[in-house]
Motif scaffolding. Structure first.
Motif, PDB file in Angstrom:
ATOM      1  N   GLN A   2      64.495  46.040 -34.403  1.00  0.00           N
ATOM      2  CA  GLN A   2      65.153  45.763 -35.675  1.00  0.00           C
ATOM      3  C   GLN A   2      64.449  46.425 -36.845  1.00  0.00           C
ATOM      4  O   GLN A   2      65.083  46.848 -37.813  1.00  0.00           O
ATOM      5  N   ARG A   3      63.133  46.535 -36.769  1.00  0.00           N
ATOM      6  CA  ARG A   3      62.369  47.108 -37.889  1.00  0.00           C
ATOM      7  C   ARG A   3      62.644  48.591 -38.081  1.00  0.00           C
ATOM      8  O   ARG A   3      62.248  49.169 -39.095  1.00  0.00           O
ATOM      9  N   PHE A   4      63.322  49.223 -37.133  1.00  0.00           N
ATOM     10  CA  PHE A   4      63.615  50.649 -37.251  1.00  0.00           C
ATOM     11  C   PHE A   4      65.111  50.902 -37.459  1.00  0.00           C
ATOM     12  O   PHE A   4      65.653  51.917 -37.028  1.00  0.00           O
ATOM     13  N   ARG A   5      65.735  49.969 -38.151  1.00  0.00           N
ATOM     14  CA  ARG A   5      67.098  50.144 -38.654  1.00  0.00           C
ATOM     15  C   ARG A   5      67.032  50.024 -40.169  1.00  0.00           C
ATOM     16  O   ARG A   5      67.044  48.923 -40.713  1.00  0.00           O
ATOM     17  N   LEU A   6      66.927  51.159 -40.844  1.00  0.00           N
ATOM     18  CA  LEU A   6      66.760  51.157 -42.290  1.00  0.00           C
ATOM     19  C   LEU A   6      68.107  50.979 -42.996  1.00  0.00           C
ATOM     20  O   LEU A   6      69.137  51.459 -42.533  1.00  0.00           O
ATOM     21  N   GLU A   7      68.062  50.323 -44.133  1.00  0.00           N
ATOM     22  CA  GLU A   7      69.264  50.091 -44.939  1.00  0.00           C
ATOM     23  C   GLU A   7      69.347  51.148 -46.046  1.00  0.00           C
ATOM     24  O   GLU A   7      68.466  51.201 -46.910  1.00  0.00           O
ATOM     25  N   PRO A   8      70.398  51.986 -46.068  1.00  0.00           N
ATOM     26  CA  PRO A   8      70.562  52.928 -47.182  1.00  0.00           C
ATOM     27  C   PRO A   8      70.901  52.160 -48.464  1.00  0.00           C
ATOM     28  O   PRO A   8      71.788  51.310 -48.476  1.00  0.00           O
ATOM     29  N   LEU A   9      70.195  52.450 -49.550  1.00  0.00           N
ATOM     30  CA  LEU A   9      70.442  51.786 -50.825  1.00  0.00           C
ATOM     31  C   LEU A   9      71.178  52.684 -51.808  1.00  0.00           C
ATOM     32  O   LEU A   9      72.003  52.218 -52.590  1.00  0.00           O
ATOM     33  N   GLU A  10      70.863  53.954 -51.782  1.00  0.00           N
ATOM     34  CA  GLU A  10      71.395  54.950 -52.713  1.00  0.00           C
ATOM     35  C   GLU A  10      71.018  56.298 -52.146  1.00  0.00           C
ATOM     36  O   GLU A  10      70.309  56.383 -51.137  1.00  0.00           O
ATOM     37  N   ASP A  11      71.473  57.385 -52.736  1.00  0.00           N
ATOM     38  CA  ASP A  11      71.048  58.695 -52.264  1.00  0.00           C
ATOM     39  C   ASP A  11      69.523  58.765 -52.248  1.00  0.00           C
ATOM     40  O   ASP A  11      68.872  58.521 -53.279  1.00  0.00           O
ATOM     41  N   ASN A  12      68.959  59.051 -51.078  1.00  0.00           N
ATOM     42  CA  ASN A  12      67.517  59.245 -50.909  1.00  0.00           C
ATOM     43  C   ASN A  12      66.694  57.958 -51.018  1.00  0.00           C
ATOM     44  O   ASN A  12      65.462  58.023 -51.072  1.00  0.00           O
ATOM     45  N   LEU A  13      67.340  56.811 -51.049  1.00  0.00           N
ATOM     46  CA  LEU A  13      66.625  55.533 -51.110  1.00  0.00           C
ATOM     47  C   LEU A  13      67.002  54.674 -49.906  1.00  0.00           C
ATOM     48  O   LEU A  13      68.195  54.497 -49.611  1.00  0.00           O
ATOM     49  N   PHE A  14      65.988  54.116 -49.236  1.00  0.00           N
ATOM     50  CA  PHE A  14      66.212  53.305 -48.045  1.00  0.00           C
ATOM     51  C   PHE A  14      65.289  52.085 -48.092  1.00  0.00           C
ATOM     52  O   PHE A  14      64.241  52.112 -48.739  1.00  0.00           O
ATOM     53  N   ARG A  15      65.693  51.030 -47.397  1.00  0.00           N
ATOM     54  CA  ARG A  15      64.881  49.819 -47.367  1.00  0.00           C
ATOM     55  C   ARG A  15      64.610  49.412 -45.925  1.00  0.00           C
ATOM     56  O   ARG A  15      65.503  49.426 -45.079  1.00  0.00           O
ATOM     57  N   GLY A  16      63.337  49.044 -45.656  1.00  0.00           N
ATOM     58  CA  GLY A  16      62.943  48.603 -44.327  1.00  0.00           C
ATOM     59  C   GLY A  16      62.305  47.232 -44.372  1.00  0.00           C
ATOM     60  O   GLY A  16      61.685  46.852 -45.368  1.00  0.00           O
ATOM     61  N   LEU A  17      62.440  46.473 -43.293  1.00  0.00           N
ATOM     62  CA  LEU A  17      61.860  45.142 -43.203  1.00  0.00           C
ATOM     63  C   LEU A  17      60.368  45.226 -42.917  1.00  0.00           C
ATOM     64  O   LEU A  17      59.891  46.143 -42.241  1.00  0.00           O
ATOM     65  N   SER A  18      59.627  44.248 -43.418  1.00  0.00           N
ATOM     66  CA  SER A  18      58.184  44.187 -43.205  1.00  0.00           C
ATOM     67  C   SER A  18      57.878  43.506 -41.876  1.00  0.00           C
ATOM     68  O   SER A  18      58.729  42.865 -41.266  1.00  0.00           O
ATOM     69  N   GLU A  19      56.609  43.642 -41.473  1.00  0.00           N
ATOM     70  CA  GLU A  19      56.156  43.007 -40.240  1.00  0.00           C
ATOM     71  C   GLU A  19      54.650  42.861 -40.301  1.00  0.00           C
ATOM     72  O   GLU A  19      53.940  43.768 -40.709  1.00  0.00           O
ATOM     73  N   ALA A  20      54.161  41.699 -39.911  1.00  0.00           N
ATOM     74  CA  ALA A  20      52.718  41.490 -39.788  1.00  0.00           C
ATOM     75  C   ALA A  20      52.320  41.769 -38.351  1.00  0.00           C
ATOM     76  O   ALA A  20      53.087  41.552 -37.420  1.00  0.00           O
ATOM     77  N   ASN A  21      51.106  42.244 -38.175  1.00  0.00           N
ATOM     78  CA  ASN A  21      50.602  42.517 -36.833  1.00  0.00           C
ATOM     79  C   ASN A  21      49.289  41.761 -36.635  1.00  0.00           C
ATOM     80  O   ASN A  21      48.281  42.319 -36.244  1.00  0.00           O
ATOM     81  N   GLY A  22      49.335  40.445 -36.942  1.00  0.00           N
ATOM     82  CA  GLY A  22      48.128  39.652 -36.888  1.00  0.00           C
ATOM     83  C   GLY A  22      47.217  39.919 -38.064  1.00  0.00           C
ATOM     84  O   GLY A  22      46.040  39.582 -38.036  1.00  0.00           O
ATOM     85  N   GLN A  23      47.761  40.548 -39.123  1.00  0.00           N
ATOM     86  CA  GLN A  23      46.971  40.902 -40.291  1.00  0.00           C
ATOM     87  C   GLN A  23      47.569  40.247 -41.525  1.00  0.00           C
ATOM     88  O   GLN A  23      48.678  39.722 -41.509  1.00  0.00           O
ATOM     89  N   SER A  24      46.835  40.314 -42.633  1.00  0.00           N
ATOM     90  CA  SER A  24      47.334  39.762 -43.894  1.00  0.00           C
ATOM     91  C   SER A  24      48.214  40.762 -44.636  1.00  0.00           C
ATOM     92  O   SER A  24      48.872  40.407 -45.607  1.00  0.00           O
ATOM     93  N   SER A  25      48.218  42.019 -44.190  1.00  0.00           N
ATOM     94  CA  SER A  25      49.051  43.048 -44.819  1.00  0.00           C
ATOM     95  C   SER A  25      49.914  43.720 -43.758  1.00  0.00           C
ATOM     96  O   SER A  25      49.723  43.522 -42.561  1.00  0.00           O
ATOM     97  N   ILE A  26      50.871  44.540 -44.202  1.00  0.00           N
ATOM     98  CA  ILE A  26      51.781  45.215 -43.280  1.00  0.00           C
ATOM     99  C   ILE A  26      51.006  46.181 -42.388  1.00  0.00           C
ATOM    100  O   ILE A  26      50.118  46.903 -42.851  1.00  0.00           O
ATOM    101  N   PHE A  27      51.347  46.201 -41.111  1.00  0.00           N
ATOM    102  CA  PHE A  27      50.742  47.143 -40.176  1.00  0.00           C
ATOM    103  C   PHE A  27      51.072  48.565 -40.612  1.00  0.00           C
ATOM    104  O   PHE A  27      52.225  48.927 -40.818  1.00  0.00           O
ATOM    105  N   GLY A  28      50.029  49.398 -40.761  1.00  0.00           N
ATOM    106  CA  GLY A  28      50.216  50.744 -41.286  1.00  0.00           C
ATOM    107  C   GLY A  28      51.157  51.599 -40.468  1.00  0.00           C
ATOM    108  O   GLY A  28      51.924  52.406 -41.011  1.00  0.00           O
ATOM    109  N   GLY A  29      51.107  51.457 -39.129  1.00  0.00           N
ATOM    110  CA  GLY A  29      51.983  52.251 -38.279  1.00  0.00           C
ATOM    111  C   GLY A  29      53.450  51.977 -38.532  1.00  0.00           C
ATOM    112  O   GLY A  29      54.293  52.878 -38.387  1.00  0.00           O
ATOM    113  N   LEU A  30      53.780  50.742 -38.937  1.00  0.00           N
ATOM    114  CA  LEU A  30      55.173  50.416 -39.228  1.00  0.00           C
ATOM    115  C   LEU A  30      55.662  51.184 -40.446  1.00  0.00           C
ATOM    116  O   LEU A  30      56.749  51.773 -40.442  1.00  0.00           O
TER     117      LEU A  30
END
Length: 283
Positions: A2-30
């Protein structure tokens, strides 16, 4: 995934969902994988990605989605270049430059795949973690035992709670265990995601350091990849990682990723922060 289905917002703009990987911040690889996927959504399908270069700028907020702003720098006859900023709270947390190329034939060579046991002959990382569950310090237990989206089978397992000093070499098989019906670009974005798992730990091995020590501060600083061939992340891939050096609380690691048939599909490089806080208890 699911995290690799981006939502188009506008030309050249996209939104992706966040995910924790046992960390306090988003996993960099995501963030890296999503940024690459966002760039590819502005490029013709007949131009596969061949390289990316990126910097991790700020910790990502796991409570908020990420907006990807794609800059269409160049559309040439053979190569297409894109720059992507990943944005949260109005500020960039990650910056990526990536290049795509029209497919063409050319000379080819590669370093042979190392001779290692098959993944079926190795213990899974999950099984090993469950075996030592009673030894896991309370502050790490939930993160250490959480289910992971990627399956790992290390060639030479390491006890992360009693780490011995060893050479800066790490080899492991990995795959996403569930079948993924997606195009080849998505599989390469997922490979980018997977490539950040445990990679910089290679540079920490000679120093007896691990991510699970409270007196160690770790973070990915930059990341680069070069892609050579198609692959599937739901099939076993071998990650061969080596660190040529570390200095200034930073460690550099190079990696080679092979398909099971021995074909080199990608090369990886990353520098990471590996800061030891003096005077603190390592557990």
């Amino acid at each position: 995934m699911q995290r690799f289905r981006l939502e188009p917002l506008e030309d050249n703009l996209f939104r992706g969902l966040s995910e924790a990987n046992g960390q306090s911040s988003i996993f960099g690889g995501l963030v890296a994988g999503q940024a690459l996927l966002a760039a590819s959504m502005t490029v013709p399908e007949d131009r596969p990605v061949h390289s990316l270069h990126a910097y991790f700028l700020r910790p990502g907020d796991i409570r908020q989605p990420v907006v990807y702003d794609v800059d269409r720098i160049r559309d040439g006859k053979s190569f297409t270049t894109r720059r992507v900023n990943a944005i949260q709270h109005g500020r960039p947390i990650f910056s990526l430059s990536t290049s795509f190329q029209v497919e063409e034939e050319g000379s080819r060579h590669q370093t042979p795949m190392p001779d290692v046991p098959a993944p079926e002959d190795l213990e899974s990382d999950e099984s090993a973690r469950l075996r030592v569950a009673d030894r896991i310090p309370e502050q790490f237990r939930a993160a250490f035992l959480r289910e992971r989206p990627v399956e790992f089978r290390p060639v030479t397992p390491r006890d992360v709670f009693a780490p011995e000093s060893r050479e800066p070499l790490k080899q492991f098989w990995f795959r996403v265990p569930d079948p993924i019906e997606a195009d080849r670009m998505t599989h390469k974005a997922l490979l980018t995601y997977c490539s950040d798992f445990g990679f910089m730990g290679t540079a920490m091995q000679p120093h007896g350091m691990t991510f699970w020590q409270s007196n160690v501060q770790c973070a990915s600083l930059d990341h680069a990849m070069w892609f050579y061939d198609d692959l599937r992340v739901d099939d076993w891939l071998l990650y061969h990682c080596e660190s040529p050096g570390a200095a200034g609380a930073r460690g550099l690691t190079f990696g080679a990723i092979y398909r099971r048939d021995g074909t080199l599909v990608a090369s990886v490089a990353q520098e990471g922060l590996m800061r030891l806080r003096p005077g603190e208890d390592p557990v």
